[in-house]
Design an enzyme around this catalytic site. Structure first.
Site, PDB file in Angstrom:
ATOM      1  N   TYR A 105      -5.370   2.624  -5.196  1.00 26.18           N
ATOM      2  CA  TYR A 105      -5.146   3.153  -6.549  1.00 26.18           C
ATOM      3  C   TYR A 105      -6.301   4.054  -6.957  1.00 26.18           C
ATOM      4  O   TYR A 105      -7.389   4.006  -6.379  1.00 26.18           O
ATOM      5  CB  TYR A 105      -5.019   1.989  -7.552  1.00 26.18           C
ATOM      6  CG  TYR A 105      -3.698   1.277  -7.458  1.00 26.18           C
ATOM      7  CD1 TYR A 105      -2.638   1.629  -8.286  1.00 26.18           C
ATOM      8  CD2 TYR A 105      -3.493   0.261  -6.526  1.00 26.18           C
ATOM      9  CE1 TYR A 105      -1.413   1.000  -8.192  1.00 26.18           C
ATOM     10  CE2 TYR A 105      -2.263  -0.379  -6.423  1.00 26.18           C
ATOM     11  CZ  TYR A 105      -1.230  -0.002  -7.260  1.00 26.18           C
ATOM     12  OH  TYR A 105      -0.020  -0.619  -7.145  1.00 26.18           O
ATOM     13  N   LYS A 113      -2.072   5.450  -2.976  1.00 23.32           N
ATOM     14  CA  LYS A 113      -1.439   6.340  -3.942  1.00 23.32           C
ATOM     15  C   LYS A 113      -1.784   7.788  -3.623  1.00 23.32           C
ATOM     16  O   LYS A 113      -2.885   8.085  -3.149  1.00 23.32           O
ATOM     17  CB  LYS A 113      -1.898   5.991  -5.365  1.00 23.32           C
ATOM     18  CG  LYS A 113      -1.516   4.572  -5.790  1.00 23.32           C
ATOM     19  CD  LYS A 113      -0.016   4.397  -5.764  1.00 23.32           C
ATOM     20  CE  LYS A 113       0.392   2.975  -6.116  1.00 23.32           C
ATOM     21  NZ  LYS A 113       1.859   2.790  -6.020  1.00 23.32           N
ATOM     22  N   GLU A 130      12.632   1.608  -5.543  1.00 22.36           N
ATOM     23  CA  GLU A 130      12.093   0.569  -6.428  1.00 22.36           C
ATOM     24  C   GLU A 130      12.506   0.791  -7.879  1.00 22.36           C
ATOM     25  O   GLU A 130      12.434  -0.135  -8.684  1.00 22.36           O
ATOM     26  CB  GLU A 130      10.570   0.487  -6.304  1.00 22.36           C
ATOM     27  CG  GLU A 130       9.822   1.655  -6.924  1.00 22.36           C
ATOM     28  CD  GLU A 130       8.317   1.525  -6.785  1.00 22.36           C
ATOM     29  OE1 GLU A 130       7.810   1.711  -5.671  1.00 22.36           O
ATOM     30  OE2 GLU A 130       7.647   1.235  -7.786  1.00 22.36           O
ATOM     31  N   HIS A 185       9.877  -3.587  -3.326  1.00 15.45           N
ATOM     32  CA  HIS A 185       8.710  -3.350  -4.176  1.00 15.45           C
ATOM     33  C   HIS A 185       8.263  -4.684  -4.781  1.00 15.45           C
ATOM     34  O   HIS A 185       9.089  -5.552  -5.051  1.00 15.45           O
ATOM     35  CB  HIS A 185       9.110  -2.381  -5.291  1.00 15.45           C
ATOM     36  CG  HIS A 185       8.229  -2.440  -6.498  1.00 15.45           C
ATOM     37  ND1 HIS A 185       8.462  -3.298  -7.563  1.00 15.45           N
ATOM     38  CD2 HIS A 185       7.106  -1.768  -6.820  1.00 15.45           C
ATOM     39  CE1 HIS A 185       7.517  -3.123  -8.464  1.00 15.45           C
ATOM     40  NE2 HIS A 185       6.690  -2.208  -8.050  1.00 15.45           N
ATOM     41  N   GLU A 244       5.501  -6.277   0.499  1.00 14.45           N
ATOM     42  CA  GLU A 244       4.323  -5.620  -0.059  1.00 14.45           C
ATOM     43  C   GLU A 244       3.371  -6.724  -0.515  1.00 14.45           C
ATOM     44  O   GLU A 244       3.808  -7.824  -0.844  1.00 14.45           O
ATOM     45  CB  GLU A 244       4.794  -4.788  -1.254  1.00 14.45           C
ATOM     46  CG  GLU A 244       3.753  -3.945  -1.911  1.00 14.45           C
ATOM     47  CD  GLU A 244       4.368  -2.932  -2.898  1.00 14.45           C
ATOM     48  OE1 GLU A 244       5.507  -3.150  -3.355  1.00 14.45           O
ATOM     49  OE2 GLU A 244       3.693  -1.949  -3.203  1.00 14.45           O
ATOM     50  N   TYR A 262      -0.289  -7.171  -3.078  1.00 17.27           N
ATOM     51  CA  TYR A 262      -1.262  -6.506  -3.947  1.00 17.27           C
ATOM     52  C   TYR A 262      -2.537  -7.349  -3.950  1.00 17.27           C
ATOM     53  O   TYR A 262      -2.804  -8.042  -4.925  1.00 17.27           O
ATOM     54  CB  TYR A 262      -0.756  -6.434  -5.391  1.00 17.27           C
ATOM     55  CG  TYR A 262       0.560  -5.723  -5.637  1.00 17.27           C
ATOM     56  CD1 TYR A 262       0.847  -4.487  -5.075  1.00 17.27           C
ATOM     57  CD2 TYR A 262       1.487  -6.296  -6.513  1.00 17.27           C
ATOM     58  CE1 TYR A 262       2.042  -3.847  -5.365  1.00 17.27           C
ATOM     59  CE2 TYR A 262       2.685  -5.652  -6.798  1.00 17.27           C
ATOM     60  CZ  TYR A 262       2.953  -4.432  -6.219  1.00 17.27           C
ATOM     61  OH  TYR A 262       4.128  -3.815  -6.507  1.00 17.27           O
TER      62      TYR A 262
HETATM   63 MG    MG Z   1       5.979   2.507  -5.148  1.00 16.28          MG
END
Ligand code: MG
Length: 387
Positions: free
Chosen positions: A154, A182, A263, A320, A339, A341
């Protein structure tokens, strides 16, 4: 059995990160408990879930429309032939009086309740949710682990290429074999420098995906495609507006690598339009619809069936949302992967300590349901909600 009560609370996401479009400071998520009249160990059994991450809490829609409809429904109409709650019937009751089309925030609202029903069913069976999900969909489940990648990279104030490298090295060293970063928040030249450092850090483009979060117009999407063509990336995600199927088609004609999207498609009809008009290539593209944003697992399973009818294998589905709910859905339905995080989107993002990450695979823990109560930080929120 009966639904005794449904509770919702808006829980803020912690941290201050941003993609090319959205800052997540100030974001909230609806944490929902569906409390049953079944008593175990001196208390009612409650199913708990949330509406994934990124579309804000939906307490208004839940309290004004969906929860009242559900509680007003004839309780017997919410049960399956086995006499326990039927998530599809629960979804149908919540959607009474809603017009077709325009699948927006209500899709996320409904999903939190629908998914809480799956958590409840799994807890009633005393088993992890992936076992319940697999059985309900006529599949074998396994604890063998599913592929997982770390979604990070990010933009943050003061974060340069060196900090990005350190972040990705941390993912690699903790067991992730692939990452996503990103793009679109800075210039193409700056993004390419970030991307080249990421590829270097992970050992090849095959281990690095990029996500533009729908920011690009067609000209920019194609310029990035041209610049990234030779990098052999894992995938190029959400270049343009999620509903711009024509842009997706043009991108698919111009870019030979895998394209990921979905997503922000919240209904089977939206996915059908993507398949019909988006230039989708069943042999390589990636589909990221998320049960937590699109009416729950009932609708999500219909989307997976639709993909199959268009020649897309379920292993092309990477939902997502890097959290426990989707880990169980991916495991139960035998999808392509998850995914994750790591360290962001707390308290919802990431997995519980009982989940094991090894060699690029994530193994679910054996807690009943989605196991959200086993996740530090989230456990406190759930305890307050169901107290
Ligand atoms: Mg995405």
């Amino acid at each position: 059995m009966r639904i005794a009560e449904i509770r919702e609370v808006a829980v803020p996401l912690r941290g201050d990160i941003a993609n090319a479009v959205v800052s997540f400071a100030g974001h909230t998520v609806s944490l929902v408990a569906v409390v049953s009249d079944v008593v175990r160990d001196g208390g009612p059994v409650a199913g708990v879930a949330f509406n994934s991450i990124g579309r804000h809490a939906q307490g208004g829609i839940l309290r004004d429309r969906m929860i009242p409809r559900l509680l007003a429904a004839d309780p017997d109409t919410l049960l399956g032939t086995d006499g326990v709650l039927d998530p599809a019937a629960v979804l149908a009751a919540m959607m009474q009086g809603e017009k077709p089309g325009g699948h927006g925030d209500r899709a996320a609202a409904a999903s939190a309740v629908e998914l809480a029903c799956w958590d409840l069913l799994a807890k009633l069976h005393g088993e992890p949710a992936h076992v319940t999900i697999a059985r309900a969909h006529g599949r074998e489940t396994s604890y063998a682990g599913v592929p997982v990648y770390a979604a990070g990279g990010y933009y943050a104030p003061g974060k340069g290429v060196a900090e990005l490298r350190a972040e990705l090295a941390g993912y690699r060293d903790s067991g992730y074999a692939a990452v996503k970063i990103k793009i679109g928040g800075v210039s193409l030249a700056e993004d390419l420098a970030r991307l080249e450092a990421s590829i270097d850090e992970l050992g090849g483009g095959h281990a690095v995906a990029v996500d533009a979060n729908g920011r690009f117009d067609a000209v920019t999407a194609l310029a990035y495609a041209d610049a990234m063509e030779g990098l052999g990336l894992r995938w190029y995600e959400e270049a343009g507006d999620p509903l711009d199927y024509d842009l997706n088609r043009r991108l698919a004609e111009a870019y030979s690598g895998p394209i990921a999207t979905g997503e922000n498609l919240f209904s089977t009809q939206d996915v059908r339009n993507l398949l019909l008009f988006g230039g989708v290539r069943p042999d390589r593209d990636i589909f990221q619809m998320d049960a937590g944003l699109g009416y729950g697992l009932t609708e999500y399973a219909r989307m997976i069936d639709l993909l199959a009818r268009h020649g897309v294998d379920r292993t092309a589905a990477f939902p997502h949302g890097g959290h426990l709910v989707n880990l169980h859905i991916v495991t139960g339905l035998g999808l392509g992967g998850c995914e994750a995080y790591p360290g962001v989107f707390e308290p919802f993002g990431g997995y519980s300590p009982g989940c094991r990450l090894e060699g690029g695979l994530i193994h679910p823990a054996e807690d009943p349901g989605f196991g959200l109560e086993a996740k530090p930080g989230l456990a406190d929120e759930i305890a307050r909600l169901v107290a």
